[in-house]
Scaffold this motif. Structure first.
Motif, PDB file in Angstrom:
ATOM      1  N   GLN A  42      -7.315  10.290  17.708  1.00 39.35           N
ATOM      2  CA  GLN A  42      -6.626  10.310  16.398  1.00 39.35           C
ATOM      3  C   GLN A  42      -7.630  10.467  15.255  1.00 39.35           C
ATOM      4  N   VAL A  43      -8.766   9.789  15.390  1.00 36.46           N
ATOM      5  CA  VAL A  43      -9.790   9.892  14.341  1.00 36.46           C
ATOM      6  C   VAL A  43     -10.303  11.328  14.249  1.00 36.46           C
ATOM      7  N   ALA A  44     -10.556  11.941  15.405  1.00 37.57           N
ATOM      8  CA  ALA A  44     -11.068  13.325  15.388  1.00 37.57           C
ATOM      9  C   ALA A  44     -10.044  14.249  14.719  1.00 37.57           C
ATOM     10  N   LEU A  45      -8.766  14.044  15.031  1.00 33.88           N
ATOM     11  CA  LEU A  45      -7.726  14.920  14.451  1.00 33.88           C
ATOM     12  C   LEU A  45      -7.576  14.671  12.954  1.00 33.88           C
ATOM     13  N   ALA A  46      -7.617  13.393  12.563  1.00 35.92           N
ATOM     14  CA  ALA A  46      -7.500  13.068  11.129  1.00 35.92           C
ATOM     15  C   ALA A  46      -8.682  13.659  10.369  1.00 35.92           C
ATOM     16  N   ASP A  47      -9.860  13.575  10.986  1.00 35.93           N
ATOM     17  CA  ASP A  47     -11.069  14.065  10.337  1.00 35.93           C
ATOM     18  C   ASP A  47     -10.998  15.581  10.126  1.00 35.93           C
ATOM     19  N   GLU A  48     -10.504  16.281  11.133  1.00 37.66           N
ATOM     20  CA  GLU A  48     -10.395  17.739  11.017  1.00 37.66           C
ATOM     21  C   GLU A  48      -9.356  18.102   9.948  1.00 37.66           C
ATOM     22  N   ASP A  49      -8.240  17.375   9.941  1.00 39.00           N
ATOM     23  CA  ASP A  49      -7.201  17.629   8.917  1.00 39.00           C
ATOM     24  C   ASP A  49      -7.765  17.407   7.519  1.00 39.00           C
ATOM     25  N   ALA A  50      -8.602  16.362   7.377  1.00 40.10           N
ATOM     26  CA  ALA A  50      -9.166  16.047   6.050  1.00 40.10           C
ATOM     27  C   ALA A  50     -10.073  17.181   5.574  1.00 40.10           C
ATOM     28  N   ILE A  51     -10.827  17.758   6.510  1.00 39.06           N
ATOM     29  CA  ILE A  51     -11.736  18.845   6.123  1.00 39.06           C
ATOM     30  C   ILE A  51     -10.910  20.015   5.580  1.00 39.06           C
ATOM     31  N   SER A  93     -11.867  20.339  18.531  1.00 37.25           N
ATOM     32  CA  SER A  93     -11.506  21.547  17.800  1.00 37.25           C
ATOM     33  C   SER A  93     -11.703  22.794  18.668  1.00 37.25           C
ATOM     34  N   GLU A  94     -12.812  22.804  19.429  1.00 32.68           N
ATOM     35  CA  GLU A  94     -13.068  23.979  20.280  1.00 32.68           C
ATOM     36  C   GLU A  94     -12.005  24.099  21.374  1.00 32.68           C
ATOM     37  N   LEU A 113     -19.109  11.452  15.527  1.00 31.14           N
ATOM     38  CA  LEU A 113     -17.853  12.051  15.059  1.00 31.14           C
ATOM     39  C   LEU A 113     -17.945  13.565  14.874  1.00 31.14           C
ATOM     40  N   ASP A 114     -19.093  14.050  14.428  1.00 31.03           N
ATOM     41  CA  ASP A 114     -19.233  15.512  14.304  1.00 31.03           C
ATOM     42  C   ASP A 114     -19.057  16.180  15.668  1.00 31.03           C
ATOM     43  N   GLN A 115     -19.720  15.616  16.670  1.00 26.07           N
ATOM     44  CA  GLN A 115     -19.613  16.197  18.019  1.00 26.07           C
ATOM     45  C   GLN A 115     -18.191  16.076  18.558  1.00 26.07           C
TER      46      GLN A 115
END
Ligand SMILES: C[S@@+](CC[C@H](N)C(=O)[O-])C[C@H]1O[C@@H](n2cnc3c(N)ncnc32)[C@H](O)[C@@H]1O
Length: 352
Positions: free
Chosen positions: A296-305, A61-62, A53-55
Motif C-alpha cells: 500500500q505504501v509503494a502504491l500511495a507513494d507512486e500515486d503521490a508522485i 511499478s515495473e 522505498l525507492d527500490q
C-alpha cells in the motif's frame, strides 16, 4: 447548512466537460480494480518487497507497467491530472465576466482579509503545482472559486460522493471541548474546513492563515456570504505573528502533507506557542505510512508522485503524535472518523 456563496451553474460546454471527467473516473473503475488485483495477487501485502522505498516503488511499478490495465489507468490518470484544472478554468471563464463581478459583492461584509506582504512564501510552496493544480494555488485570479466550487464540489465530490464537506464537519467535532471561544485554522484555503468549524463551534471567533491570496479571497467571500466574522490573514503557519496564548483551539485539515517535516515541526511549535494553556490542537492529514502495508505504501507513494504531491512521502512517514509531544502538547493521541484510516487526526492539549 447551505453555503450561500453563488453556485457555479455551469454552461452546457463546461458542465459537459466536467461531467465527462467524473464519468471517466467511474467508467474506468473496473480497470483500476483489475490493475490493483493483479498487483495484490503478485505481491500480497508486500512483505518480500525491498525495505528501501525507492527500490520498492520501482519494483512494483515495473511489474505493473506490463499490465494493460495499469497502462490504461496511468494514461487516464495522467490525462485527468493534466487537464482537470484547465477544464475547470475554461468552465469558469465560460460563465462570463458578470459572474466574476457578482462574486465581488462578497468582498465586503463581516469577515476580513489582511494581506501581509512582509511574510515570504516558503521555498516548498513557491512554484509548486500541488494536486497538479494548473499554475498553482494562485494560478488564476479566481482560482479560489475554481478550485473550491468547481474542482472540489463538481469533480472531487462526484468522484468520492458525499464525503468532502461532511468529513470536515465530522473532524471539526472531534476537538475535545464542547465549545471554543477562539480558533486558529492553519491552511484555511477556500474555507471548506472553516465552515465545518463554524458549524461545530458557532460562538467561536475564527481566525485563518494561508499562503494563497486567491484561496483566501474566496474564503473571505464564503465568510461574508454566510455572515460569518472570520479574520483571515495571508501569513505562513510557521510564523503567524499572533501573540503567545491567543487561541483555545489550533487546527488544520490536510495542510501538513504539502510540506517537509522540518516545516511541520515549526508549525507544531507555532501551534503550541499560540495555544492558550488548557487549550487544544487538532491536526488532520493523510493516512500515515506506518498504518499501511508495504505494498500500500509503494502504491500511495507512486500515486503521490503523479498526483503533484512532492512532500507526501516525507510527510506521511512522519509520526505526528511524536512531533506534537516534542513541542510540549500532552495527552496526544491519533484517531480517525471510524470509517477508515483517512483522515488521520492528531489531538493534544497544552498543559494549564
Ligand atoms: C490542501 S489545501 C487545505 C485545504 C483546506 N484546509 C480544506 O479543508 O479544504 C492546503 C492549503 O495549505 C496552504 N499552505 C501550505 N503551506 C502553508 C503554510 N506554511 N502556511 C499556511 N498555509 C499553507 C496552501 O496554500 C493551501 O491553501
Amino acid at each position: 447548512m447551505k453555503n450561500k456563496i453563488p453556485v457555479a451553474d455551469l454552461n452546457q460546454r463546461g458542465r459537459a466537460s466536467i461531467d465527462f471527467l467524473g464519468h471517466m473516473f467511474h467508467g474506468t473503475q473496473k480497470i483500476r480494480e483489475a490493475a490493483s488485483e493483479y498487483v495484490v495477487s503478485e505481491f500480497g501485502e508486500g512483505k518480500d518487497l525491498p525495505d528501501d522505498l525507492d527500490q520498492r516503488v520501482k519494483q512494483v511499478s515495473e511489474y505493473a507497467s506490463q499490465l494493460p490495465a495499469t497502462r490504461v489507468r496511468r494514461t487516464v490518470g495522467e490525462w485527468h491530472a493534466q487537464n482537470h484544472g484547465l477544464i475547470a478554468i475554461d468552465a469558469f471563464e465560460e460563465l462570463g465576466e458578470d459572474f466574476a463581478k457578482d462574486l465581488h459583492q462578497y468582498d465586503e461584509g463581516t469577515s476580513r482579509l489582511t494581506h501581509d506582504d512582509d511574510y515570504e512564501n516558503p521555498y516548498y510552496w513557491q512554484g509548486v503545482e500541488f494536486h497538479r493544480t494548473s499554475g498553482g494555488w494562485d494560478g488564476h485570479d479566481y482560482m479560489g472559486f475554481i478550485h473550491g466550487e468547481i474542482v472540489h464540489k463538481k469533480m472531487v465530490d462526484v468522484i468520492y460522493p458525499g464525503g468532502i464537506f461532511k468529513q470536515r464537519c465530522e473532524v471539526a467535532k472531534l476537538a475535545p471541548q464542547d465549545q471554543y471561544e477562539s480558533i486558529l485554522e492553519m491552511g484555511t484555503s477556500t474555507g471548506h474546513f472553516t465552515l465545518g468549524l463554524a458549524l461545530a463551534y458557532p460562538d467561536a471567533k475564527i481566525t485563518g492563515v494561508d499562503l494563497s491570496t486567491r484561496a483566501l479571497e474566496h474564503a473571505l467571500r464564503v465568510g461574508n456570504a454566510n455572515n460569518y466574522s472570520w479574520d483571515l490573514y495571508r501569513r505562513p503557519a510557521e510564523t503567524t505573528g499572533f501573540d503567545d496564548n491567543s487561541f483555545d483551539l489550533v487546527t488544520s485539515y490536510i495542510l501538513l502533507h504539502e510540506m517537509p517535516v522540518a516545516a511541520i515541526k515549526e508549525i507544531f511549535a507555532e501551534a503550541y506557542r499560540v495555544t492558550k494553556p488548557g487549550g487544544d490542537m487538532l491536526m488532520s492529514d493523510v493516512v500515515r505510512y506506518a498504518e499501511q502495508n508495504k505494498l500500500q505504501v509503494a502504491l500511495a507513494d507512486e500515486d503521490a508522485i503523479y498526483g503533484g504531491e512532492p512532500y507526501w512521502r516525507e510527510s506521511a512517514s512522519a509520526d505526528l503524535v511524536a512531533l506534537a509531544q516534542e513541542v510540549g502538547f500532552t495527552n496526544v493521541r491519533a484517531t480517525n472518523l471510524g470509517t477508515g484510516p483517512y483522515p488521520h487526526v492528531v489531538i493534544g492539549t497544552k498543559p494549564s
